[in-house]
Scaffold this motif. Structure first.
Motif, PDB file in Angstrom:
ATOM      1  N   UNK A  17      36.703  58.534 110.854  1.00 26.87           N
ATOM      2  CA  UNK A  17      37.277  57.422 109.943  1.00 26.87           C
ATOM      3  C   UNK A  17      38.809  57.600 110.105  1.00 26.87           C
ATOM      4  N   UNK A  18      39.265  56.331 109.637  1.00 29.95           N
ATOM      5  CA  UNK A  18      40.846  56.307 109.849  1.00 29.95           C
ATOM      6  C   UNK A  18      40.912  55.070 108.540  1.00 29.95           C
ATOM      7  N   UNK A  19      42.284  55.407 107.889  1.00 31.82           N
ATOM      8  CA  UNK A  19      42.671  54.141 107.092  1.00 31.82           C
ATOM      9  C   UNK A  19      44.150  53.625 107.638  1.00 31.82           C
ATOM     10  N   UNK A  20      44.343  52.370 107.781  1.00 33.95           N
ATOM     11  CA  UNK A  20      45.316  51.938 107.997  1.00 33.95           C
ATOM     12  C   UNK A  20      45.988  51.419 106.956  1.00 33.95           C
ATOM     13  N   UNK A  21      47.271  51.172 106.883  1.00 32.59           N
ATOM     14  CA  UNK A  21      48.143  50.560 106.028  1.00 32.59           C
ATOM     15  C   UNK A  21      49.169  49.574 106.432  1.00 32.59           C
ATOM     16  N   UNK A  22      49.465  48.531 105.609  1.00 29.81           N
ATOM     17  CA  UNK A  22      50.364  47.504 106.179  1.00 29.81           C
ATOM     18  C   UNK A  22      51.483  47.290 105.046  1.00 29.81           C
ATOM     19  N   UNK A  23      52.466  47.909 105.092  1.00 29.23           N
ATOM     20  CA  UNK A  23      53.587  47.630 104.161  1.00 29.23           C
ATOM     21  C   UNK A  23      54.375  46.653 104.130  1.00 29.23           C
ATOM     22  N   UNK A  24      54.297  45.813 103.232  1.00 33.63           N
ATOM     23  CA  UNK A  24      55.101  44.585 103.152  1.00 33.63           C
ATOM     24  C   UNK A  24      56.357  44.549 102.521  1.00 33.63           C
ATOM     25  N   UNK A  25      57.438  43.825 102.984  1.00 35.75           N
ATOM     26  CA  UNK A  25      58.757  43.692 102.260  1.00 35.75           C
ATOM     27  C   UNK A  25      59.227  42.467 102.663  1.00 35.75           C
ATOM     28  N   UNK A  26      60.414  41.959 101.866  1.00 40.16           N
ATOM     29  CA  UNK A  26      60.981  40.695 101.997  1.00 40.16           C
ATOM     30  C   UNK A  26      60.061  39.488 101.620  1.00 40.16           C
ATOM     31  N   UNK A  27      59.102  39.840 100.876  1.00 43.90           N
ATOM     32  CA  UNK A  27      58.179  38.551 100.442  1.00 43.90           C
ATOM     33  C   UNK A  27      57.499  39.187  99.121  1.00 43.90           C
ATOM     34  N   UNK A  28      56.875  38.070  98.599  1.00 41.39           N
ATOM     35  CA  UNK A  28      56.233  38.292  97.370  1.00 41.39           C
ATOM     36  C   UNK A  28      54.720  38.249  97.747  1.00 41.39           C
ATOM     37  N   UNK A  29      54.438  39.699  97.916  1.00 42.72           N
ATOM     38  CA  UNK A  29      53.054  39.956  98.570  1.00 42.72           C
ATOM     39  C   UNK A  29      51.949  39.446  97.879  1.00 42.72           C
ATOM     40  N   UNK A  30      52.055  39.404  96.631  1.00 44.49           N
ATOM     41  CA  UNK A  30      50.678  38.851  95.616  1.00 44.49           C
ATOM     42  C   UNK A  30      50.329  37.732  95.967  1.00 44.49           C
ATOM     43  N   UNK A  31      51.163  36.804  96.338  1.00 41.21           N
ATOM     44  CA  UNK A  31      50.901  35.453  96.541  1.00 41.21           C
ATOM     45  C   UNK A  31      50.292  35.086  98.090  1.00 41.21           C
ATOM     46  N   UNK A  32      50.546  36.114  98.842  1.00 44.88           N
ATOM     47  CA  UNK A  32      49.931  35.891 100.155  1.00 44.88           C
ATOM     48  C   UNK A  32      48.452  36.391 100.575  1.00 44.88           C
ATOM     49  N   UNK A  33      47.864  35.475 101.297  1.00 40.99           N
ATOM     50  CA  UNK A  33      46.226  35.928 101.833  1.00 40.99           C
ATOM     51  C   UNK A  33      46.696  36.724 102.879  1.00 40.99           C
ATOM     52  N   UNK A  34      46.023  37.779 103.088  1.00 38.66           N
ATOM     53  CA  UNK A  34      46.194  39.117 104.121  1.00 38.66           C
ATOM     54  C   UNK A  34      45.134  39.163 105.050  1.00 38.66           C
ATOM     55  N   UNK A  35      45.487  39.699 106.056  1.00 40.29           N
ATOM     56  CA  UNK A  35      44.324  39.925 107.044  1.00 40.29           C
ATOM     57  C   UNK A  35      44.422  40.970 108.142  1.00 40.29           C
ATOM     58  N   UNK A  36      43.443  41.665 108.722  1.00 38.69           N
ATOM     59  CA  UNK A  36      43.776  42.418 109.783  1.00 38.69           C
ATOM     60  C   UNK A  36      43.038  41.853 111.259  1.00 38.69           C
ATOM     61  N   UNK A  37      43.741  42.040 112.067  1.00 38.56           N
ATOM     62  CA  UNK A  37      43.202  41.483 113.542  1.00 38.56           C
ATOM     63  C   UNK A  37      43.408  42.569 114.417  1.00 38.56           C
ATOM     64  N   UNK A  38      42.704  42.378 115.509  1.00 39.36           N
ATOM     65  CA  UNK A  38      42.709  43.470 116.537  1.00 39.36           C
ATOM     66  C   UNK A  38      42.821  42.866 118.022  1.00 39.36           C
ATOM     67  N   UNK A  39      43.211  43.594 118.847  1.00 40.79           N
ATOM     68  CA  UNK A  39      43.231  43.091 120.345  1.00 40.79           C
ATOM     69  C   UNK A  39      43.224  44.321 121.279  1.00 40.79           C
ATOM     70  N   UNK A  40      42.109  44.315 121.874  1.00 36.52           N
ATOM     71  CA  UNK A  40      41.614  45.206 122.733  1.00 36.52           C
ATOM     72  C   UNK A  40      42.101  44.988 124.158  1.00 36.52           C
ATOM     73  N   UNK A  41      42.261  45.828 125.073  1.00 35.53           N
ATOM     74  CA  UNK A  41      43.107  45.756 126.514  1.00 35.53           C
ATOM     75  C   UNK A  41      42.026  44.706 127.124  1.00 35.53           C
ATOM     76  N   UNK A  42      42.771  43.567 127.662  1.00 35.65           N
ATOM     77  CA  UNK A  42      42.421  42.421 128.407  1.00 35.65           C
ATOM     78  C   UNK A  42      41.451  41.594 127.632  1.00 35.65           C
TER      79      UNK A  42
END
Length: 115
Positions: A17-42
């Motif tokens: 298991x792992x837990x990823x975090x994404x810390x946001x700054x310079x924005x009003x975080x609560x009004x944004x829709x947020x997502x995680x994406x990934x890119x594997x080699x190739x």
């Protein structure tokens, strides 16, 4: 200007298991829709999970039941809890913030699942 910083990636054995975090700054975080994406080699970048500003969640079929997305609007942080990791989960994971026509991305964090 919005800034997103991912952390929490690393090397983990299959089934781990792992837990990823994404810390946001310079924005009003609560009004944004947020997502995680990934890119594997190739491969092209693919959707992993999303959470709306209202808290509704959506997952790619490949991670349903294993990954959990959440957000803390007080800490302006997005999370991705990843359980039962598989080698095919190996990728660079990036967070995304969407608000109307604006879309911001972080630099990404590497997740490697290998024995």
């Amino acid at each position: 200007q919005a800034h997103l910083m991912e952390s929490g990636g690393g090397l983990v054995q299959p089934g781990g298991s792992l837990r990823l975090s994404c810390a946001a700054s310079g924005m009003i975080f609560s009004i944004y829709d947020m997502g995680w994406y990934r890119q594997a080699p190739g491969k092209q970048r693919e959707f992993v999970a999303a959470i709306t500003r209202g808290g509704s969640t959506n997952y790619a079929d490949s991670v349903k039941g294993r990954f959990t997305i959440s957000r803390d609007n007080v800490k302006s942080t997005l999370y991705l809890r990843m359980n039962s990791l598989k080698p095919e989960d190996t990728a660079i994971y990036s967070c995304n913030a969407d608000y109307i026509s604006r879309s911001d991305w972080g630099q990404g964090t590497q997740v490697t699942v290998s024995s």
